[in-house]
Write a protein that holds these residues in place. Structure first.
Motif, PDB file in Angstrom:
ATOM      1  N   ASN A 225       0.812  -1.223   0.000  1.00 59.46           N
ATOM      2  CA  ASN A 225       0.000   0.000   0.000  1.00 59.46           C
ATOM      3  C   ASN A 225       0.842   1.268   0.000  1.00 59.46           C
ATOM      4  OD1 ASN A 225      -1.203  -2.129   2.197  1.00 59.46           O
ATOM      5  ND2 ASN A 225      -2.717  -1.474   0.706  1.00 59.46           N
ATOM      6  N   GLY A 226       2.128   1.128  -0.298  1.00 56.96           N
ATOM      7  CA  GLY A 226       2.947   2.329  -0.353  1.00 56.96           C
ATOM      8  C   GLY A 226       4.404   2.042  -0.052  1.00 56.96           C
ATOM      9  N   PHE A 227       5.177   3.123   0.088  1.00 57.81           N
ATOM     10  CA  PHE A 227       6.629   2.997   0.192  1.00 57.81           C
ATOM     11  C   PHE A 227       7.211   3.802   1.351  1.00 57.81           C
ATOM     12  CE2 PHE A 227       5.527   2.667  -4.363  1.00 57.81           C
ATOM     13  CZ  PHE A 227       5.892   1.336  -4.541  1.00 57.81           C
ATOM     14  N   LEU A 228       8.210   3.216   1.987  1.00 53.99           N
ATOM     15  CA  LEU A 228       9.010   3.962   2.962  1.00 53.99           C
ATOM     16  C   LEU A 228      10.303   4.329   2.233  1.00 53.99           C
ATOM     17  CD1 LEU A 228       9.730   2.874   6.661  1.00 53.99           C
ATOM     18  CD2 LEU A 228      11.155   4.414   5.343  1.00 53.99           C
ATOM     19  N   VAL A 229      10.517   5.616   2.055  1.00 50.64           N
ATOM     20  CA  VAL A 229      11.636   6.079   1.241  1.00 50.64           C
ATOM     21  C   VAL A 229      12.650   6.817   2.113  1.00 50.64           C
ATOM     22  CG1 VAL A 229      12.254   7.347  -0.857  1.00 50.64           C
ATOM     23  CG2 VAL A 229       9.928   6.442  -0.611  1.00 50.64           C
ATOM     24  N   GLY A 230      13.886   6.352   2.094  1.00 51.82           N
ATOM     25  CA  GLY A 230      14.937   7.010   2.878  1.00 51.82           C
ATOM     26  C   GLY A 230      15.636   8.058   2.028  1.00 51.82           C
ATOM     27  N   SER A 231      16.826   7.694   1.515  1.00 52.59           N
ATOM     28  CA  SER A 231      17.673   8.671   0.801  1.00 52.59           C
ATOM     29  C   SER A 231      16.922   9.471  -0.257  1.00 52.59           C
ATOM     30  CB  SER A 231      18.830   7.954   0.116  1.00 52.59           C
ATOM     31  OG  SER A 231      19.406   7.087   1.020  1.00 52.59           O
ATOM     32  N   ALA A 232      16.126   8.808  -1.081  1.00 53.37           N
ATOM     33  CA  ALA A 232      15.479   9.528  -2.190  1.00 53.37           C
ATOM     34  C   ALA A 232      14.442  10.546  -1.708  1.00 53.37           C
ATOM     35  CB  ALA A 232      14.837   8.539  -3.160  1.00 53.37           C
ATOM     36  N   SER A 233      14.015  10.437  -0.456  1.00 53.78           N
ATOM     37  CA  SER A 233      13.021  11.408   0.028  1.00 53.78           C
ATOM     38  C   SER A 233      13.684  12.693   0.510  1.00 53.78           C
ATOM     39  CB  SER A 233      12.203  10.813   1.178  1.00 53.78           C
ATOM     40  OG  SER A 233      12.971  10.747   2.363  1.00 53.78           O
ATOM     41  N   GLN A 234      15.000  12.632   0.712  1.00 57.58           N
ATOM     42  CA  GLN A 234      15.678  13.808   1.253  1.00 57.58           C
ATOM     43  C   GLN A 234      15.869  14.879   0.176  1.00 57.58           C
ATOM     44  OE1 GLN A 234      19.000  11.641   2.806  1.00 57.58           O
ATOM     45  NE2 GLN A 234      17.615  10.483   4.098  1.00 57.58           N
ATOM     46  N   ASN A 235      15.655  14.494  -1.064  1.00 58.25           N
ATOM     47  CA  ASN A 235      15.645  15.458  -2.161  1.00 58.25           C
ATOM     48  C   ASN A 235      14.182  15.550  -2.626  1.00 58.25           C
ATOM     49  OD1 ASN A 235      15.439  16.177  -4.989  1.00 58.25           O
ATOM     50  ND2 ASN A 235      17.676  16.139  -5.032  1.00 58.25           N
ATOM     51  N   THR A 236      13.565  16.711  -2.411  1.00 54.48           N
ATOM     52  CA  THR A 236      12.120  16.811  -2.635  1.00 54.48           C
ATOM     53  C   THR A 236      11.743  16.520  -4.079  1.00 54.48           C
ATOM     54  OG1 THR A 236      12.006  18.358  -0.827  1.00 54.48           O
ATOM     55  CG2 THR A 236      10.089  18.296  -2.241  1.00 54.48           C
ATOM     56  N   LYS A 237      12.604  16.914  -5.025  1.00 53.81           N
ATOM     57  CA  LYS A 237      12.291  16.646  -6.438  1.00 53.81           C
ATOM     58  C   LYS A 237      12.204  15.128  -6.666  1.00 53.81           C
ATOM     59  CE  LYS A 237      13.871  17.301 -11.138  1.00 53.81           C
ATOM     60  NZ  LYS A 237      13.544  15.904 -11.342  1.00 53.81           N
ATOM     61  N   ASN A 238      13.141  14.393  -6.106  1.00 56.67           N
ATOM     62  CA  ASN A 238      13.115  12.928  -6.259  1.00 56.67           C
ATOM     63  C   ASN A 238      11.867  12.325  -5.620  1.00 56.67           C
ATOM     64  OD1 ASN A 238      15.543  13.064  -7.512  1.00 56.67           O
ATOM     65  ND2 ASN A 238      16.771  12.366  -5.767  1.00 56.67           N
ATOM     66  N   PHE A 239      11.509  12.854  -4.455  1.00 61.19           N
ATOM     67  CA  PHE A 239      10.339  12.314  -3.743  1.00 61.19           C
ATOM     68  C   PHE A 239       9.066  12.594  -4.559  1.00 61.19           C
ATOM     69  CE2 PHE A 239       7.548  12.288   0.237  1.00 61.19           C
ATOM     70  CZ  PHE A 239       7.622  10.916   0.395  1.00 61.19           C
ATOM     71  N   ILE A 240       8.991  13.800  -5.122  1.00 58.79           N
ATOM     72  CA  ILE A 240       7.843  14.144  -5.969  1.00 58.79           C
ATOM     73  C   ILE A 240       7.766  13.208  -7.177  1.00 58.79           C
ATOM     74  CG2 ILE A 240       6.986  15.936  -7.578  1.00 58.79           C
ATOM     75  CD1 ILE A 240       7.727  18.021  -5.470  1.00 58.79           C
ATOM     76  N   ASP A 241       8.932  12.916  -7.767  1.00 65.69           N
ATOM     77  CA  ASP A 241       8.969  11.993  -8.924  1.00 65.69           C
ATOM     78  C   ASP A 241       8.418  10.630  -8.540  1.00 65.69           C
ATOM     79  OD1 ASP A 241       9.991  13.740 -10.687  1.00 65.69           O
ATOM     80  OD2 ASP A 241      12.039  12.922 -10.695  1.00 65.69           O
ATOM     81  N   ILE A 242       8.755  10.179  -7.350  1.00 63.80           N
ATOM     82  CA  ILE A 242       8.273   8.864  -6.884  1.00 63.80           C
ATOM     83  C   ILE A 242       6.748   8.884  -6.780  1.00 63.80           C
ATOM     84  CG2 ILE A 242       8.227   7.311  -4.867  1.00 63.80           C
ATOM     85  CD1 ILE A 242      11.230   8.002  -4.488  1.00 63.80           C
ATOM     86  N   ILE A 243       6.217   9.959  -6.213  1.00 65.08           N
ATOM     87  CA  ILE A 243       4.758  10.059  -6.052  1.00 65.08           C
ATOM     88  C   ILE A 243       4.094  10.101  -7.429  1.00 65.08           C
ATOM     89  CG2 ILE A 243       2.847  11.477  -5.143  1.00 65.08           C
ATOM     90  CD1 ILE A 243       4.852  12.420  -2.957  1.00 65.08           C
ATOM     91  N   LYS A 244       4.678  10.925  -8.321  1.00 65.55           N
ATOM     92  CA  LYS A 244       4.080  11.067  -9.664  1.00 65.55           C
ATOM     93  C   LYS A 244       4.111   9.756 -10.430  1.00 65.55           C
ATOM     94  CE  LYS A 244       4.688  15.926 -10.803  1.00 65.55           C
ATOM     95  NZ  LYS A 244       5.550  16.873 -11.511  1.00 65.55           N
TER      96      LYS A 244
END
Ligand code: PEP
Length: 248
Positions: A225-244
């Motif tokens: 039902n979703g993801f726990l993201v460490g390193s990639a979440s610390q860069n907001t652009k990367n985290f947004i890409d994951i959500i998109k």
């Protein structure tokens, strides 16, 4: 993935007060109708919790802490933070049982006490479980998952606030992710173990080197039902890409 999809950002021991500026784009995204299924939860270090709570005040983004002490109220425990204190700060969640804390000595017994204290203070719990590379090689994965679930959730009566994050230790921070078959098999084992404890269907998240490049291999895994993201979440652009890329 159907219904709500959870995106957990674990900032570990990173971030400063200036890091908050980067979050505006994420706040804008969270308001778009297209992403209304996204449940975004940030876990900054303790030092930034208050700033994050303030930043996300008029949004549906939640804030949690990366750990708490096993005593739920107050006590003479220098350097520690209790579930009560987290609640007072405006936290709704706490991560417990993260492998980085297990590696520095946290036991299943400690984690169980922390889980019980967080339940008492009405915090939602992201309970992390997962095998090490040695355990995987020795075909002990299911044994380890069973032990961590049974010990960690001992005496838990109310499961409504428990989320499970399956995080193979060998995948955290390594760039290596499990195969679809392996992941589905382990998630199915986790569900069977939980079904012996509760009728509720708990949310199961996957964590371990999730990034926007490997997401195509992860977004179609059944049962998560979703993801726990460490390193990639610390860069907001990367985290947004994951959500998109998850919700497209
Ligand atoms: C984590 O911190 O739990 C994690 C999964 O980290 P990473 O995404 O960097 O592997």
């Amino acid at each position: 993935m159907t219904n709500n999809i959870y995106f957990i950002a674990n900032w570990k021991m990173y971030g400063s007060t200036t890091s908050l500026n980067s979050l505006n784009k994420l706040i804008n995204l969270s308001r778009l109708k297209k992403y209304k299924r996204a449940r975004i939860i940030y876990f900054p270090p303790f030092t930034l919790i208050k700033d994050f709570v303030t930043k996300f005040k008029k949004t549906k983004i939640s804030v949690g802490a990366q750990n708490c002490h096993q005593i739920e109220n107050y006590g003479s425990f220098t350097g520690s933070i209790s579930a009560k204190m987290l609640k007072d700060l405006g936290c709704n969640y706490v991560i417990l049982g993260h492998s980085e804390n297990r590696m520095s000595g946290e036991t299943d017994f400690d984690i169980n006490k922390k889980i019980l204290s967080a339940i008492n203070k009405n915090l939602k719990i992201i309970f992390c479980i997962g095998e090490t590379i040695k355990e995987k090689k020795n075909k002990l994965t299911h044994y380890v998952l069973k032990k961590q679930i049974n010990n960690g959730l001992k005496n838990v009566k109310n499961f409504k606030n428990i989320f499970i994050a399956y995080e193979p230790v060998w995948s955290i921070g390594t760039g290596i992710i499990p195969t679809k078959k392996e992941l589905e098999n382990n998630v199915s084992k986790i569900k069977k173990l939980l079904a012996k404890k509760t009728k509720l269907k708990l949310q199961i998240l996957y964590g371990g080197s999730v990034n926007s490049k490997n997401l195509s291999n992860l977004r179609n895994i059944s049962g998560i039902n979703g993801f726990l993201v460490g390193s990639a979440s610390q860069n907001t652009k990367n985290f947004i890409d994951i959500i998109k890329k998850t919700i497209n």
